[in-house]
Design a protein around this motif. Structure first.
Motif, PDB file in Angstrom:
ATOM      1  N   THR A  96      -7.233  -0.670  -1.039  1.00 38.52           N
ATOM      2  CA  THR A  96      -6.815  -0.843  -2.420  1.00 38.52           C
ATOM      3  C   THR A  96      -6.294   0.486  -2.962  1.00 38.52           C
ATOM      4  O   THR A  96      -6.881   1.530  -2.730  1.00 38.52           O
ATOM      5  CB  THR A  96      -8.014  -1.323  -3.269  1.00 38.52           C
ATOM      6  OG1 THR A  96      -8.491  -2.547  -2.715  1.00 38.52           O
ATOM      7  CG2 THR A  96      -7.613  -1.556  -4.706  1.00 38.52           C
ATOM      8  N   GLY A  97      -5.177   0.417  -3.666  1.00 36.76           N
ATOM      9  CA  GLY A  97      -4.570   1.612  -4.232  1.00 36.76           C
ATOM     10  C   GLY A  97      -3.329   2.071  -3.491  1.00 36.76           C
ATOM     11  O   GLY A  97      -2.597   2.920  -3.997  1.00 36.76           O
ATOM     12  N   MET A  98      -3.076   1.519  -2.303  1.00 40.26           N
ATOM     13  CA  MET A  98      -1.841   1.876  -1.605  1.00 40.26           C
ATOM     14  C   MET A  98      -0.666   1.435  -2.479  1.00 40.26           C
ATOM     15  O   MET A  98      -0.729   0.385  -3.122  1.00 40.26           O
ATOM     16  CB  MET A  98      -1.754   1.174  -0.253  1.00 40.26           C
ATOM     17  CG  MET A  98      -2.758   1.665   0.761  1.00 40.26           C
ATOM     18  SD  MET A  98      -2.621   0.790   2.338  1.00 40.26           S
ATOM     19  CE  MET A  98      -1.222   1.626   3.052  1.00 40.26           C
ATOM     20  N   ALA A  99       0.392   2.229  -2.501  1.00 38.61           N
ATOM     21  CA  ALA A  99       1.540   1.891  -3.339  1.00 38.61           C
ATOM     22  C   ALA A  99       2.823   2.422  -2.705  1.00 38.61           C
ATOM     23  O   ALA A  99       2.808   3.427  -1.990  1.00 38.61           O
ATOM     24  CB  ALA A  99       1.361   2.473  -4.736  1.00 38.61           C
ATOM     25  N   TRP A 100       3.916   1.707  -2.979  1.00 40.01           N
ATOM     26  CA  TRP A 100       5.221   2.051  -2.439  1.00 40.01           C
ATOM     27  C   TRP A 100       6.266   1.978  -3.541  1.00 40.01           C
ATOM     28  O   TRP A 100       6.192   1.147  -4.439  1.00 40.01           O
ATOM     29  CB  TRP A 100       5.626   1.070  -1.339  1.00 40.01           C
ATOM     30  CG  TRP A 100       4.733   1.056  -0.165  1.00 40.01           C
ATOM     31  CD1 TRP A 100       4.879   1.742   1.009  1.00 40.01           C
ATOM     32  CD2 TRP A 100       3.519   0.298  -0.012  1.00 40.01           C
ATOM     33  NE1 TRP A 100       3.849   1.466   1.861  1.00 40.01           N
ATOM     34  CE2 TRP A 100       2.998   0.577   1.263  1.00 40.01           C
ATOM     35  CE3 TRP A 100       2.818  -0.600  -0.829  1.00 40.01           C
ATOM     36  CZ2 TRP A 100       1.828   0.014   1.738  1.00 40.01           C
ATOM     37  CZ3 TRP A 100       1.642  -1.159  -0.361  1.00 40.01           C
ATOM     38  CH2 TRP A 100       1.161  -0.858   0.909  1.00 40.01           C
ATOM     39  N   ASP A 101       7.257   2.834  -3.424  1.00 43.86           N
ATOM     40  CA  ASP A 101       8.445   2.776  -4.270  1.00 43.86           C
ATOM     41  C   ASP A 101       9.576   2.361  -3.347  1.00 43.86           C
ATOM     42  O   ASP A 101       9.794   2.992  -2.309  1.00 43.86           O
ATOM     43  CB  ASP A 101       8.728   4.143  -4.895  1.00 43.86           C
ATOM     44  CG  ASP A 101       9.783   4.080  -5.978  1.00 43.86           C
ATOM     45  OD1 ASP A 101       9.996   2.989  -6.541  1.00 43.86           O
ATOM     46  OD2 ASP A 101      10.393   5.130  -6.260  1.00 43.86           O
TER      47      ASP A 101
END
Length: 156
Positions: A48-53
């Motif tokens: 949880t908390g992984m993020a991508w642009d």
């Protein structure tokens, strides 16, 4: 607008979860298809908390999208939230063990327009809903078949 499908995969739950949570592999696939992908988090392990642009071309324009992994319940469920200037959405990946060697993959994708132009886009997508649903189901079925073949090849 919501898309949903389920596929049964002839592979164990843990193996299927490993495949659907291969984030590096999905990043490489997106880049091969012309998207620019950059990680926004500093996590070393999936969670949880992984993020991508993500920036990708669609209908002649470059679209920006941020995706965040909001729920990571190993090996059963992942939830993603997406945000862009015009559209939001979420995706849920559910895995259920049907037996030791069979897993059901459930995938749900929902698009939420944020402004008038996005509402018009979603309305036009609704007109082509049957075609889009078929394409969505075919892509998930292809993913399931590929996952089965990779598992069988690994076991041979």
């Amino acid at each position: 607008m919501k898309f949903e499908t389920k596929e049964d995969i002839a592979a164990p739950l843990e193996y299927v979860f490993r495949v659907v949570s291969d984030f590096d592999g999905f990043e490489r696939q997106a880049m091969r298809r012309g998207a620019e992908v950059s990680r926004l988090d500093a996590l070393s392990e999936p969670g949880t908390g992984m993020a991508w642009d993500i920036a990708f071309p669609l209908r002649g324009k470059t679209r920006q999208l941020q995706i965040e992994l909001t729920d990571y319940d190993l090996p059963h469920r992942m939830m993603f939230e997406s945000r862009s200037p015009n559209m939001g959405g979420h995706m849920v990946v559910d895995l259920v063990a049907l037996s030791r060697q069979r897993t059901r993959l459930g995938l749900e994708l929902e698009l939420k327009p944020q402004n008038l132009s996005a509402r018009l886009l979603v309305q036009s997508l609704k007109l082509a809903r049957n075609n889009l649903n078929k394409r969505f189901q075919i892509r998930v079925a292809e993913f399931a078949k590929t996952t089965e073949e990779r598992y069988e090849g690994r076991m041979a």
